[in-house]
Design a protein around this motif. Sequence first.
Motif, short mmCIF file in Angstrom:
data_model
loop_
_atom_site.label_atom_id
_atom_site.label_comp_id
_atom_site.label_asym_id
_atom_site.label_seq_id
_atom_site.Cartn_x
_atom_site.Cartn_y
_atom_site.Cartn_z
N TRP A 204 -29.98 -2.64 34.67
CA TRP A 204 -30.39 -2.16 36.37
C TRP A 204 -30.40 -3.39 37.00
O TRP A 204 -30.08 -3.33 38.30
CB TRP A 204 -31.90 -1.28 35.76
N THR B 62 -34.22 4.51 50.49
CA THR B 62 -35.36 4.89 49.84
C THR B 62 -34.93 4.70 48.33
O THR B 62 -34.35 3.02 48.37
CB THR B 62 -34.32 6.70 49.17
N ARG B 63 -36.01 4.89 47.00
CA ARG B 63 -35.86 3.80 45.79
C ARG B 63 -34.76 4.08 45.83
O ARG B 63 -33.87 2.79 44.90
CB ARG B 63 -36.66 4.95 45.59
N ASP B 64 -33.61 5.02 45.36
CA ASP B 64 -32.26 5.14 44.56
C ASP B 64 -31.45 4.71 45.26
O ASP B 64 -30.34 4.43 44.95
CB ASP B 64 -32.34 6.87 44.80
N GLN C 110 -31.62 1.73 46.43
CA GLN C 110 -31.68 0.06 46.81
C GLN C 110 -30.13 -0.53 46.41
O GLN C 110 -29.80 -1.74 47.17
CB GLN C 110 -32.62 -0.36 45.64
#
Length: 274
Positions: free
Chosen positions: A85, A166-168, A170
Amino acid sequence: MLDRSTWEARRAAHEGRVDAWIVPHLERRKRGQKHPVEDFLFTYYSYRPAQLRRWHPGAGVGLEGDEESAAPAGLVTRRQPAIAWIRGLLAATASRPPHLGCFGLHEWAMVYRQTPDEIRHNAWPLRLGSAGTDAVVAAGRLRCSHFDAFRFYTAPARPLNLLQPTRDGQHANEQPGCLHANMDLYKHAYKLAPLVPAELVADCFELARDIRTLDMRASPYDLAGLGYDPVRIETVEGRSRYVEAQRSFAERSAPLRARLIAECDRFLAMGEDP
């Protein structure tokens, strides 16, 4: 394998280097004194001073005659998803050109239309006052691409931002001109510890510390009492100074990001070994 003299010399050099950052922070903490610039990396990020001070040579390196000195072999395997990731985010960020037009307005958006009691660093005054600060935000074009900066925007400021990170998202949004994306190289480095050398973590900490200084000099706060002259991004000259510094940090960050990507590639390859 490292001989003992090399091992101890590297450890001592690392401890001496980071003590210059850690000791003043710990002394302030004992006195109950807060510093909005120097304490930030110890309070915002989860890596504690003792962890930063602890030296480790990185995966695959040990001390001669001490089989337990190297990072556990299974640690690389257990961390494969997190490594992948981080590697993906770093590579996506590195693949994009730097965008340098945000002018540090994220810190201004974090206090937009707040009362004095609501402001995070309310021990220090706003250079332009509340009304003047709000006017700069309303007149500017907010274009923050970094979720962990955007999420601290006040509710009235969020709709003013060009993007809604949003976090998703990034991996799709981060770019190498962003101060916070470059500051977060420190976070990625310590999340890879002790697989990466402690010196690399310290290099990323030093970069993040310098970035935080610019971040707060360009903020709406008056920190002259702490010795920080403002970068007045509400003026044409100030925005030019900010862009120049932002470009310099993008250049400094590139080799550190490349080193972290190379380390991730090494770990991922190790995890593929039978």
